[in-house]
Design an enzyme around this catalytic site. Sequence first.
Site, PDB file in Angstrom:
ATOM      1  CD  GLU A  25      -2.922   0.955   2.430  1.00 47.62           C
ATOM      2  OE1 GLU A  25      -2.839  -0.014   3.209  1.00 47.62           O
ATOM      3  OE2 GLU A  25      -3.859   1.772   2.457  1.00 47.62           O
ATOM      4  CG  ASN A 172      -9.602  -1.822   1.371  1.00 51.15           C
ATOM      5  OD1 ASN A 172      -9.294  -2.976   1.640  1.00 51.15           O
ATOM      6  ND2 ASN A 172      -9.381  -0.813   2.215  1.00 51.15           N
ATOM      7  CD  GLU A 173     -10.223  -2.603   6.047  1.00 55.66           C
ATOM      8  OE1 GLU A 173     -10.211  -1.503   6.637  1.00 55.66           O
ATOM      9  OE2 GLU A 173      -9.539  -3.568   6.425  1.00 55.66           O
ATOM     10  CE1 TYR A 248      -3.312  -6.174   8.780  1.00 50.82           C
ATOM     11  CE2 TYR A 248      -5.588  -5.457   8.580  1.00 50.82           C
ATOM     12  CZ  TYR A 248      -4.311  -5.547   8.061  1.00 50.82           C
ATOM     13  OH  TYR A 248      -4.020  -5.010   6.830  1.00 50.82           O
ATOM     14  CD  GLU A 304      -6.026  -4.740   4.116  1.00 46.96           C
ATOM     15  OE1 GLU A 304      -5.888  -4.359   5.292  1.00 46.96           O
ATOM     16  OE2 GLU A 304      -6.486  -4.023   3.202  1.00 46.96           O
ATOM     17  CD  GLN A 353       0.328  -2.486   3.757  1.00 46.60           C
ATOM     18  OE1 GLN A 353       1.119  -1.810   3.117  1.00 46.60           O
ATOM     19  NE2 GLN A 353      -0.862  -2.014   4.109  1.00 46.60           N
TER      20      GLN A 353
HETATM   21  O1  AHR Z   1      -2.977  -2.615   6.185  1.00 48.45           O
HETATM   22  C1  AHR Z   1      -3.295  -1.426   6.821  1.00 48.45           C
HETATM   23  C2  AHR Z   1      -4.770  -1.063   6.704  1.00 48.45           C
HETATM   24  O2  AHR Z   1      -5.535  -1.987   7.390  1.00 48.45           O
HETATM   25  C3  AHR Z   1      -5.357  -1.066   5.312  1.00 48.45           C
HETATM   26  O3  AHR Z   1      -5.142   0.101   4.635  1.00 48.45           O
HETATM   27  C4  AHR Z   1      -6.815  -1.238   5.590  1.00 48.45           C
HETATM   28  O4  AHR Z   1      -7.482  -1.862   4.523  1.00 48.45           O
HETATM   29  C5  AHR Z   1      -6.851  -2.020   6.879  1.00 48.45           C
HETATM   30  O5  AHR Z   1      -7.716  -1.463   7.801  1.00 48.45           O
END
Ligand code: AHR
Length: 500
Positions: A25, A172-173, A248, A304, A353
Site C-alpha cells: 500500500e 476496500n473495507e 489482523y 489482509e 504488508q
Molecule cells: O494494512 C493497513 C490497513 O488496514 C489497510 O489500509 C486497511 O485496509 C486495513 O484497515
Amino acid sequence: MAKLVINPEKKRSKIHKEIYGHFSEHLGRCIYEGIYVGENSPIPNKNGMRVDVVEALKKIKVPVLRWPGGCFADEYHWMDGVGPKETRKKMINTHWGGVVEDNSFGTHEYFELCEQLGCEAYVNGNLGSGTVREMSEWVEYMTFEGISPMADLRRKNGREKPWKVKYFGVGNENWGCGGNMNPDYYANEYRRYQTYVRDYKKDQHINKICCGPNVDDYEWTSEVLKTCFHHCEDKFHGFMDGLSLHYYVFPEGWDIKGSATDFDDKVWYKTLSKAYFMDELIRNHGAIMDQYDPDKKLGMIVDEWGTWYTVEPGTNEGFLYQQNTIRDALVAGMTLNIFNKHSDRVKMANLAQMVNVLQSVILTDGADMILTPTYHVFDMYKDHQDAMLVESSIESEYIGLEQEYQVPDLTESVSVSEDGTLHITVTNASLDRAIPVEAVISGRSVSEVCAEIVSGEMHQMNTFENPDNVQVRTFADVQITESGLSFTIPSCAVVHLTVR
Ligand code: AHR
C-alpha cells in the site's frame, strides 16, 4: 509422541499459489523507499525498483501483489499517477501520516514491479470516493488493446501493449474507511461498479473481488451475498469471483496493540491463539458462502492478514513500522497451514504488508535490507504453491496460560507436487516442549527426506546489526521409519520436510 497421519492418495484441493500473496500500500515506507526508490537513487535499482528487495522477493516466488491499498485505494485517483512524473499531482496521504504523496509510483510503475517479480496483478479500485466512470476507464487503460481514449492515453504515456490484470478489487473495507457503507448499500454499489469492469480480452478474465467482512462480521457476509445474488441470473460468470476477508492479530486489542518485541509468555500464547482464530473465521464465513455457492466457485480472498503491533519507538505512528520475531514466524506458519487446509475455499491471501509495514517479510533502512522471520517461513512454504493438498491430521493439545487464549501446540499441512514429492509443514507453538512426532505415510515408502527449520527463543529477530540471527537452518534430526518418518520438533519452531 504425536501421530501425524498422511494419506497422499487422498488429494483434497489445489493450493492456489495466490495463497502466498502479498499486499503493498502507499503507506509509510512500503512503496517509497521499501520498494521504489526512483531511477536516480544511489540505491541500486532497475527502473526505480530496488534490486536487493526485488531479488529477495523473487526467491520466495511472490505469486500476486495487491496494490494500491487498503484504505488508500478508496482515495486513490489513478489518473494522478500516470503521465510525466513532473506533472503528476501531489496529494496528502490522509490515512497514513498525512505525508505528501507525489504519485511517482503509479500504474506503469506497479506493472513494472509485477513484471520484475514475475507475479500476477491484483489492482484494488476506488469505489468509496471514485466514480463508476473512473473505475471503468482505469480497466480500459490497463487492459484494452485496440483504439480507445484510454488505450491511446496509455500508449501516449509509453506503454504500447495492455497489461494483464488477473484480479480487481471493487472497493476496500467499504464497511469502514472505504465509505462507511451498510452491507445492503455496498452490495448494490458492487453490482453497479462491477458491471463496468469489463473483460476486454476474451481469454483474460478479470477476477472481481467483492468487499467482504471485517473479522467476524457475519452479518456483512450474509447481507452482501443476499443482495448481490438477489435476482442475479449469472452469479459467477464474471459477476463475482471472490469475497474478501480482513483479519489482523492485535495481541492486546485494537487500542493498545502491544509491543512487537517486548512481550511475555502469556502474550505469546494470546497472540498465537488469536492468530488461530483464522480457522474459525474461515469455517464460519465459509458456511455462509456455502449457502449461495455450495460448489465453492467463489474464492474467499483473505487479502489482509497478519500481526499489528504498536509502532517501533520513535517512528511515525501513521507508518505502521514494526519489528518481527519468532512469534511472527509462528503466526505465519500456523496461518499458512490453515489456508492450505481450507484451500477448497480460500483462493488467495495477501500478507499485510510486503515491506516496512506491519508483518513484513522485508525491512529496509536506507540502502540496507533485512529479511524477517516471516520471510523465512514464506521461503520454506513456497513449495506448497500450486501443489495438491492431501489428507492429513496431527494429534495436538490445546495449550496456553489463560483459559480464554488456548492454541493447538501442533499444526500441519501436507501437499504433493506434480512429481510426487510430499511437502509437510509443521508448527510447534509450545514455549518449552519439544514434541516427538511419528509420521505415518500410507501407501508409499520413504526413500529420501530433507528438512529445514525456523526456530529460536520467542523474542529472536533480525536486526540491521545482526541480520542473520533468524534464518532457515537444516533440520537434520529426522529418521526414516518403516511407516514413514519420525522427528522431534523443537519448541517455538516451524519445520518443512521434503519427502520423496
Ligand atoms: O494494512 C493497513 C490497513 O488496514 C489497510 O489500509 C486497511 O485496509 C486495513 O484497515
